[in-house]
Design a protein around this motif. Structure first.
Motif, PDB file in Angstrom:
ATOM      1  N   SER A   1      -8.372  -1.190  -5.151  1.00 25.52           N
ATOM      2  CA  SER A   1      -9.494  -1.253  -4.204  1.00 25.52           C
ATOM      3  C   SER A   1     -10.796  -0.711  -4.794  1.00 25.52           C
ATOM      4  O   SER A   1     -11.870  -0.999  -4.278  1.00 25.52           O
ATOM      5  N   SER A   2     -10.711   0.034  -5.899  1.00 24.80           N
ATOM      6  CA  SER A   2     -11.944   0.551  -6.505  1.00 24.80           C
ATOM      7  C   SER A   2     -12.588  -0.451  -7.451  1.00 24.80           C
ATOM      8  O   SER A   2     -13.671  -0.185  -7.993  1.00 24.80           O
TER       9      SER A   2
ATOM     10  N   ASN B   1     -13.568  -6.841  -0.575  1.00 22.85           N
ATOM     11  CA  ASN B   1     -12.763  -5.608  -0.452  1.00 22.85           C
ATOM     12  C   ASN B   1     -12.055  -5.479   0.900  1.00 22.85           C
ATOM     13  O   ASN B   1     -11.911  -4.377   1.421  1.00 22.85           O
TER      14      ASN B   1
ATOM     15  N   LYS C   1      -4.827   9.137  -9.197  1.00 26.05           N
ATOM     16  CA  LYS C   1      -4.022   8.849  -7.999  1.00 26.05           C
ATOM     17  C   LYS C   1      -2.532   8.962  -8.344  1.00 26.05           C
ATOM     18  O   LYS C   1      -1.727   9.381  -7.519  1.00 26.05           O
TER      19      LYS C   1
ATOM     20  N   ASP D   1       0.561  -1.744  -6.230  1.00 32.26           N
ATOM     21  CA  ASP D   1       0.012  -1.098  -5.036  1.00 32.26           C
ATOM     22  C   ASP D   1      -1.444  -1.542  -4.872  1.00 32.26           C
ATOM     23  O   ASP D   1      -2.303  -1.187  -5.692  1.00 32.26           O
TER      24      ASP D   1
ATOM     25  N   LYS E   1      -8.670  -5.480   3.286  1.00 36.74           N
ATOM     26  CA  LYS E   1      -7.284  -5.048   3.073  1.00 36.74           C
ATOM     27  C   LYS E   1      -6.388  -6.262   2.813  1.00 36.74           C
ATOM     28  O   LYS E   1      -5.582  -6.270   1.877  1.00 36.74           O
TER      29      LYS E   1
ATOM     30  N   ARG F   1      -7.036  -7.749  -0.695  1.00 43.03           N
ATOM     31  CA  ARG F   1      -6.428  -6.944  -1.770  1.00 43.03           C
ATOM     32  C   ARG F   1      -4.921  -7.132  -1.796  1.00 43.03           C
ATOM     33  O   ARG F   1      -4.315  -7.265  -2.864  1.00 43.03           O
ATOM     34  N   GLU F   2      -4.299  -7.142  -0.619  1.00 42.23           N
ATOM     35  CA  GLU F   2      -2.834  -7.291  -0.560  1.00 42.23           C
ATOM     36  C   GLU F   2      -2.404  -8.666  -1.077  1.00 42.23           C
ATOM     37  O   GLU F   2      -1.454  -8.777  -1.849  1.00 42.23           O
TER      38      GLU F   2
ATOM     39  N   ALA G   1       0.841  -1.206   0.000  1.00 37.70           N
ATOM     40  CA  ALA G   1       0.000   0.000   0.000  1.00 37.70           C
ATOM     41  C   ALA G   1       0.871   1.249   0.000  1.00 37.70           C
ATOM     42  O   ALA G   1       1.839   1.341   0.748  1.00 37.70           O
TER      43      ALA G   1
ATOM     44  N   THR H   1      -3.933  -1.906 -12.073  1.00 41.11           N
ATOM     45  CA  THR H   1      -5.115  -1.538 -11.279  1.00 41.11           C
ATOM     46  C   THR H   1      -6.079  -2.712 -11.136  1.00 41.11           C
ATOM     47  O   THR H   1      -7.104  -2.595 -10.493  1.00 41.11           O
TER      48      THR H   1
ATOM     49  N   GLU I   1      -3.757  -0.521  -3.182  1.00 38.67           N
ATOM     50  CA  GLU I   1      -4.736   0.578  -3.109  1.00 38.67           C
ATOM     51  C   GLU I   1      -5.195   1.033  -4.496  1.00 38.67           C
ATOM     52  O   GLU I   1      -6.240   1.655  -4.633  1.00 38.67           O
TER      53      GLU I   1
END
Ligand code: NAD
Ligand code: FE2
Length: 381
Positions: free
Chosen positions: A182-183, A234, A49, A177, A236, A239-240, A15, A139, A179
């Motif tokens: 995450s969308s 979703n 971003k 990344d 953390k 996602r990681e 992140a 992404t 983050e």
């Protein structure tokens, strides 16, 4: 023959990793970035971003966004023209496989203009020079295009997707990344994640697999099966785990190839515009069943990596079934469909011939004929 491994020179993980882009751009003395990113990513403020960081650091850039999902020859050719006008000296690819693959093709043609027709890049083209330096920022957690030597372009006229394999397209830097991911909505997280699982399983069982790529693929299978449900929710950790798992899968398959789940998925993408991950996920358990007799002990290790208990006491038949069932269960839990209604009986011959000619087919552990491929496509009708 010696085994070859190609990986990024530098990669960042975790992140907040995108903050490193400014340091790298300055460190390399780059003057202006050509940012490749698709229109939805711009609309949903994912691209910004990264461009916000460029602005905060006084780094010049220009955006190129004529990129569709399953990118086309035209997307590449327009990009080459835009790059020439831009006076940029490096590319930042921000997006899923479509944005990263378009960036790779543009970067290759700028450095090797004799391939400007794009089609001649299919397979292993004899390019002479490395592409324009690329910083790749995924992404989606799926294609791993940021660490592969592959890119995939759609030939709309001939209704086919073609795979290009070229170490000259390797991004010099990957910035992975979670983050940035995450969308992603649930469905996209699920399908791109199943693409990554397909890379790991096909890469593990492909003909050219060897110890080093087995190491990557087994770790990827473990991380992806542990993380995908969480990523879809979703979390953390989810996602990681997916950001890392898909990347590690890419470190493997890029160097040894895939199999017919990918050949068939490329064909479905070209003919019906099926999202790549959905097509892979639908084909994966069917292809695993078809291939099982040519995989030795490998499905025992796949089942183990997917968390199946007591695999050492299972018969060959039992652990093979357990591995396939674990894949089906994961796919079902994350909501992947099992049928593609668009396929018509009269399409089957073209689909099968096209998958047979795909660059991923020769790597499949079991040689598949056009007739075999037809039968496999029939299973998702
Ligand atoms: N280069 C390789 O090694 C390799 C490997 C596998 C697949 N591919 C290719 O990559 C392409 C597929 O890439 P993909 O599956 O990553 O999807 P994609 O790049 O086609 O993106 C699909 C959609 O998701 C949206 N999206 C992406 N990230 C998002 C985010 N964080 N939030 C919200 N929306 C987001 C995009 O805007 C787009 O509309 C196919 O053409 C496939 O053949 C390449
Ligand atoms: Fe894929």
């Amino acid at each position: 023959m010696a085994n070859r491994i190609n990986l990024n020179g530098t990669s960042y993980h975790g992140a907040g990793a995108i903050a490193e882009i400014a340091n790298e751009a300055k460190g390399h003395g780059f003057k202006k970035a050509f940012v490749c990113s698709d229109p939805d990513l711009i609309k949903f403020h994912v691209t910004s971003k990264v461009t916000d960081i460029l602005e905060q650091n006084g780094l010049a850039y220009e955006i190129y966004s004529d990129i569709k999902a399953n990118p086309t020859i035209q997307n590449v050719q327009h990009g080459v023209e835009a790059f020439k006008k831009s006076e940029a000296d490096y590319i930042i690819a921000i997006g899923g496989g479509s944005s990263m693959d378009t960036a790779k093709a543009i970067g290759i043609i700028i450095a090797n203009p004799e391939f400007e027709d794009v089609r001649s890049l299919e397979g292993t083209a004899a390019t002479k020079k490395p592409c324009v330096p690329i910083i790749a920022v995924p992404t989606t957690a799926g294609t791993a295009a940021e660490v592969t030597i592959n890119y995939v372009i759609t030939d709309v006229e001939r209704k086919r997707k073609f795979v290009c394999v070229d170490p000259h397209d390797m991004p010099i830097i990957a910035v992975v990344d979670p983050e940035m991911m995450s969308s992603m909505p649930k469905g996209l997280t699920a399908s791109t994640g199943m693409d990554a699982l397909t890379h790991a399983i096909e890469g593990y069982t492909t003909k050219a697999a060897w110890e080093m790529t087995d190491m990557f693929h087994l770790k990827a299978i473990e991380l992806i099966s542990k993380s995908l449900r969480g990523a879809v929710a979703n979390t953390k950790e989810g996602r990681e785990g997916m950001a890392l798992g898909q990347y590690i899968a890419g470190m493997g398959f890029s160097n040894v190839g895939l199999g017919i789940a990918h050949s068939m998925a490329h064909t479905l993408g070209a003919v019906y515009d099926t999202p790549h991950g959905v097509a892979c996920a639908m084909m994966l358990p069917i292809v695993m069943e078809y291939n099982q007799e040519c995989t030795g002990e490998k499905y025992r290790e796949i089942a183990r990596a997917m968390g199946v208990k007591d695999v050492d006491s299972m018969t060959q038949e039992a652990y093979r079934k357990a591995a396939i069932d674990a894949v089906k269960k994961l796919s079902e839990d994350v909501g992947i469909p099992t049928k593609l209604e668009a396929i018509k009986e009269e399409d089957l011959q073209f689909l099968a011939e096209s998958a047979y000619a795909d660059a991923c087919a020769p790597g499949n552990p079991k040689d598949a004929s056009v007739e075999d491929l037809k039968e496999l496509f029939r299973k998702i009708m």
